[in-house]
Design an enzyme around this catalytic site. Structure first.
Site, short mmCIF file in Angstrom:
data_model
loop_
_atom_site.label_atom_id
_atom_site.label_comp_id
_atom_site.label_asym_id
_atom_site.label_seq_id
_atom_site.Cartn_x
_atom_site.Cartn_y
_atom_site.Cartn_z
N MET A 198 24.88 32.14 51.15
CA MET A 198 25.93 31.75 52.09
C MET A 198 26.30 32.86 53.06
O MET A 198 25.89 34.01 52.90
CB MET A 198 27.18 31.32 51.34
CG MET A 198 27.39 29.84 51.40
SD MET A 198 29.01 29.40 50.75
CE MET A 198 28.83 27.62 50.75
N GLY A 215 37.46 28.20 53.33
CA GLY A 215 36.61 28.23 52.13
C GLY A 215 37.19 29.11 51.04
O GLY A 215 37.85 30.12 51.32
N LYS A 268 4.00 34.01 39.05
CA LYS A 268 3.32 32.86 39.66
C LYS A 268 4.11 32.17 40.78
O LYS A 268 3.63 31.24 41.38
CB LYS A 268 2.95 31.84 38.59
CG LYS A 268 4.12 31.25 37.82
CD LYS A 268 3.63 30.20 36.83
CE LYS A 268 4.80 29.62 36.08
NZ LYS A 268 4.43 28.65 35.07
N ARG A 292 31.92 31.36 45.09
CA ARG A 292 33.21 31.36 45.80
C ARG A 292 34.42 31.30 44.88
O ARG A 292 35.54 31.59 45.30
CB ARG A 292 33.27 30.18 46.78
CG ARG A 292 32.19 30.26 47.83
CD ARG A 292 32.51 29.45 49.05
NE ARG A 292 32.95 28.10 48.78
CZ ARG A 292 33.24 27.22 49.72
NH1 ARG A 292 33.15 27.57 50.99
NH2 ARG A 292 33.61 26.01 49.43
N ARG A 340 40.88 22.88 55.61
CA ARG A 340 40.41 23.44 56.88
C ARG A 340 41.15 22.88 58.10
O ARG A 340 40.66 23.00 59.22
CB ARG A 340 38.91 23.21 57.03
CG ARG A 340 38.03 24.02 56.07
CD ARG A 340 36.60 24.08 56.55
NE ARG A 340 35.73 24.79 55.63
CZ ARG A 340 35.56 26.12 55.61
NH1 ARG A 340 36.19 26.87 56.47
NH2 ARG A 340 34.74 26.67 54.75
N ASP A 386 38.77 34.51 60.01
CA ASP A 386 39.05 34.86 61.41
C ASP A 386 39.74 33.71 62.16
O ASP A 386 40.72 33.95 62.89
CB ASP A 386 37.77 35.32 62.14
CG ASP A 386 36.61 34.36 62.02
OD1 ASP A 386 36.66 33.48 61.14
OD2 ASP A 386 35.66 34.47 62.80
N ASP A 387 39.28 32.47 61.94
CA ASP A 387 39.91 31.36 62.67
C ASP A 387 41.35 31.13 62.19
O ASP A 387 42.26 30.95 63.01
CB ASP A 387 39.12 30.06 62.46
CG ASP A 387 37.88 30.04 63.35
OD1 ASP A 387 37.97 30.53 64.48
OD2 ASP A 387 36.84 29.55 62.90
N LYS A 432 40.73 36.99 54.33
CA LYS A 432 39.89 36.34 53.31
C LYS A 432 38.59 35.86 53.91
O LYS A 432 38.57 35.41 55.05
CB LYS A 432 40.66 35.13 52.78
CG LYS A 432 39.88 34.22 51.90
CD LYS A 432 39.93 32.75 52.35
CE LYS A 432 39.15 32.45 53.59
NZ LYS A 432 38.85 31.03 53.84
N THR A 433 37.51 35.95 53.25
CA THR A 433 36.27 35.20 53.43
C THR A 433 35.13 35.91 52.70
O THR A 433 34.97 37.12 52.82
CB THR A 433 35.83 34.97 54.90
OG1 THR A 433 34.60 34.26 54.88
CG2 THR A 433 35.66 36.22 55.75
N ILE A 434 34.39 35.11 51.94
CA ILE A 434 33.24 35.70 51.25
C ILE A 434 32.22 36.19 52.27
O ILE A 434 31.41 37.05 51.97
CB ILE A 434 32.55 34.71 50.28
CG1 ILE A 434 32.01 33.48 51.03
CG2 ILE A 434 33.46 34.31 49.13
CD1 ILE A 434 30.92 32.74 50.26
N ASP A 435 32.26 35.63 53.49
CA ASP A 435 31.23 35.95 54.49
C ASP A 435 31.26 37.41 54.93
O ASP A 435 30.28 37.91 55.49
CB ASP A 435 31.39 35.06 55.73
CG ASP A 435 31.14 33.59 55.41
OD1 ASP A 435 30.82 33.28 54.25
OD2 ASP A 435 31.27 32.76 56.32
N TYR A 484 28.17 28.02 46.81
CA TYR A 484 29.39 27.59 46.14
C TYR A 484 29.54 28.27 44.78
O TYR A 484 30.66 28.45 44.29
CB TYR A 484 29.40 26.06 46.01
CG TYR A 484 29.39 25.40 47.39
CD1 TYR A 484 30.55 25.30 48.14
CD2 TYR A 484 28.19 24.99 47.98
CE1 TYR A 484 30.54 24.76 49.42
CE2 TYR A 484 28.17 24.45 49.26
CZ TYR A 484 29.34 24.34 49.98
OH TYR A 484 29.33 23.83 51.25
P1 FBP Z 1 35.48 30.67 55.28
O1 FBP Z 1 34.95 31.28 56.53
O2 FBP Z 1 36.52 29.65 55.51
O3 FBP Z 1 35.94 31.72 54.30
O4 FBP Z 1 34.29 29.91 54.54
C1 FBP Z 1 33.05 30.49 54.41
C2 FBP Z 1 32.02 29.57 53.80
O5 FBP Z 1 31.96 29.77 52.40
C3 FBP Z 1 30.68 29.80 54.46
O6 FBP Z 1 29.96 30.82 53.83
C4 FBP Z 1 30.04 28.43 54.38
O7 FBP Z 1 29.16 28.21 55.45
C5 FBP Z 1 31.21 27.51 54.50
O8 FBP Z 1 32.33 28.21 54.01
C6 FBP Z 1 31.03 26.22 53.75
O9 FBP Z 1 32.12 25.40 54.03
P2 FBP Z 1 32.60 24.18 53.16
O10 FBP Z 1 33.35 24.73 52.00
O11 FBP Z 1 33.52 23.45 54.06
O12 FBP Z 1 31.39 23.42 52.73
#
Ligand code: FBP
Length: 552
Positions: free
Chosen positions: A250, A81, A242, A428, A145, A175-176, A202-205, A425
């Site tokens: 994400m 991602g 209201k 990202r 991916r 991680d993967d 890398k990863t926003i997560d 999204y």
């Molecule tokens: P990565 O772990 O590859 O960095 O991606 C994280 C992520 O943005 C998650 O937060 C989200 O669940 C997923 O990618 C969405 O994947 P896709 O871009 O394939 O819809």
């Protein structure tokens, strides 16, 4: 290409490097520390990585560069991602490589790891690189991916490397992808190809972290982007008075993003998946928690509020986790049979026949949309795609049902108008914050230092990140140090351990100590948009999570 004023201005931004990396490259030396061990399962992992296990941690310091000189041809891959700052990893890598020797070459493999297998690449030059400095996105070469994990793929990769005279591959991934980088490094070492492999976190997560990876890049910018939006919604909620806003953010599995956004914006409720799992909370318990805030606020005349929901929540609710696990296995085992069904009634009957009674009873009480979303295509790892499950709508419907019941019984007389949002999204590919721009540039620059010193199977590390960039430290950590054995597709596999939110960690404790007040009172805070220019106290600060983790 038309440029926005900000894009033009960002081209001029000079990312900050740790003081030590600012030295002339001839004055940067690698110092090795202690040998490392994997976080657990040492015996299994050392057997699987005989050539790359137990290597030493590396720190770069001021001193005479003792790397052997050779022309470097480096291939870079963006994997998974998008995360803000990826372009700066590439530009930092390019600058270090060219500064060392103008004859060095950087190739970018297109559209993720598949670019290496298909030999689709671009050779970077100044003009190409300059168009992407300090910009968001991964469109410099694209991402993908595809998993690099089989011997056949590795053999193809080795051929492609040989064809171009590639000396090292830099994989920018989570991680993967970095697990796969370690396996590829081991393969190249075993086959004596001479090709090194270096990873960048890398990863926003935010779930690729440990004692040496303080934060994965992109987390800072993504959280700031979502927090800006959540703060704006809070102000709207407090103005109109209201709506209850249910906002899913994400973060496939861990709740780091939700927690960071909560620390930034102080919503009425923020659910934390790791806590839900630890306490064994059911969907009904979760609805009770949210409903109690709605009821308490209604008693004060406040029929509005904000709830943050982590994307992965549903997989942490024990009863749903069991159901999803069974569904994943079932859909892997009976893929063809299930794929042949088109009518919803047939799919439903298939579930009734194949799921255990307990899981089917959980499945059958879910709203129809959620049932359908749970049966959608799996990701390349065979997992349900949580970003496509509308958990926020599920929680709204459960809370609504609770409140109706309470109203009927005379226990609640407020109004509940709920709206749902999903922020994922949007964050990202934002222009990287100054922190991510600096951190990523440093990671890439430093990755080249690891390459030039001949390391393989290492992750580029930049640490001391809650301090100003000049005080950051640069080095490398063997990827095998971060590994343990986990069950994947029915087999035990070596993988980098995912970092979930620690319930005894400082960020969660800070949140837990305050959330009861936030649930009833209106304590919103408004972080506003990311600032790229202005005082460092506004523009260069990183996340609340990191600040709390590193507070002395
Ligand atoms: P990565 O772990 O590859 O960095 O991606 C994280 C992520 O943005 C998650 O937060 C989200 O669940 C997923 O990618 C969405 O994947 P896709 O871009 O394939 O819809």
């Amino acid at each position: 290409m038309e440029l926005s004023p900000l894009q033009t201005a960002r081209y001029e931004y000079r990312p900050k490097l740790p003081e030590m990396l600012k030295n002339d490259i001839s004055n940067i030396k690698a110092t090795e520390g202690k040998s490392t061990r994997s976080v657990s399962d040492q015996e299994d992992i050392s057997k699987l990585f005989p050539n790359t296990y137990g290597m030493k941690e590396v720190t770069f310091e001021r001193g005479k560069n003792h790397a052997s000189k050779k022309k470097q041809v480096v291939g870079v891959i963006l994997s998974g991602g998008q995360a803000p700052g990826g372009h700066n990893v590439v530009t930092g890598l390019y600058d270090a490589l060219k500064k060392t020797d103008a004859n060095n070459v950087l190739l970018g493999f297109r559209n993720g790891p598949s670019g290496l297998l298909e030999d689709k690449y671009v050779e970077f030059d100044d003009e190409y690189i300059d168009a992407y400095r300090n910009t968001g996105g991964f469109d410099i070469i694209g991402s993908g991916r595809t998993k690099l994990e089989t011997e056949e793929q590795f053999a193809v990769a080795a051929e492609v490397c040989k064809k171009h005279g590639i000396t090292a591959i830099v994989i920018i991934g989570g991680d993967d992808s970095n697990t796969n980088a370690a396996v590829l490094a081991e393969y190249f070492a075993r086959m004596k190809t001479g090709v090194q492999v270096i990873g960048c976190p890398k990863t926003i997560d935010g779930d690729l972290k440990n004692d040496v990876i303080e934060i994965s890049f992109g987390f800072d910018t993504a959280c700031k982007t979502y927090s800006e939006l959540i703060g704006n919604i809070e102000r709207d909620a407090n103005s109109a008075k209201k709506y209850w806003h249910f906002i899913k953010v994400m973060g496939r599995s861990a709740s780091h993003i939700a927690l960071e956004c909560a620390l930034e914006t102080q919503p009425n409720v923020c659910l934390i998946s790791e806590e839900v799992e630890k306490k064994g909370m059911s969907l009904s318990d979760i609805a009770d928690q949210v409903a109690s805030s709605v009821v308490a606020r209604a008693a004060n005349g406040d029929n509005f509020g904000v709830v943050i929901i982590p994307e992965g929540l549903i997989e942490f609710v024990p009863e749903v986790k069991k159901l999803i696990g069974e569904l994943n296995d079932l859909m892997a085992k009976k893929e063809k049979e299930f794929g042949a069904l088109s009518a919803w009634e047939d799919k439903y009957a298939f579930m009734k026949e194949n799921l255990c009674a307990e899981s089917f009873s959980v499945f059958s009480i879910l709203p129809l949309d959620i049932e359908k979303q749970l049966l959608m295509d799996r990701d390349p790892h065979g997992n349900v795609q949580v970003s496509r499950i509308e958990t926020e709508k599920l929680i709204i419907s459960l809370v609504d049902a609770k409140l109706r019941k309470m109203k009927a019984e005379g226990g609640y007389s407020g109004k509940f108008n709920a709206l749902n949002h999903f922020f994922g999204y949007e964050g990202r590919c934002a222009f990287p914050s100054n922190f991510d721009a600096d951190y990523c540039y440093s990671l890439g620059y430093n990755a080249f230092m690891l390459v030039s010193y001949g390391y393989t199977g290492y992750l580029s590390t930049i640490t001391n990140l809650s301090r100003p960039a000049a005080e950051w430290k640069a080095g490398g950590i063997p990827i095998t140090k971060m590994m343990n054995m986990e069950q994947r597709h029915g087999e035990k596999k070596p993988v980098i351990r995912k970092a979930l939110v620690e319930l005894d960690g400082a960020p969660f404790r800070y949140f837990a100590e305050r959330r009861n007040r936030w649930a009833v009172e209106t304590c919103y805070t408004f972080p506003g948009a990311i600032q790229y220019y202005g005082p460092a106290s506004v523009c260069d600060i990183t996340t609340r999570t990191l600040a709390l983790e590193q507070a002395k």
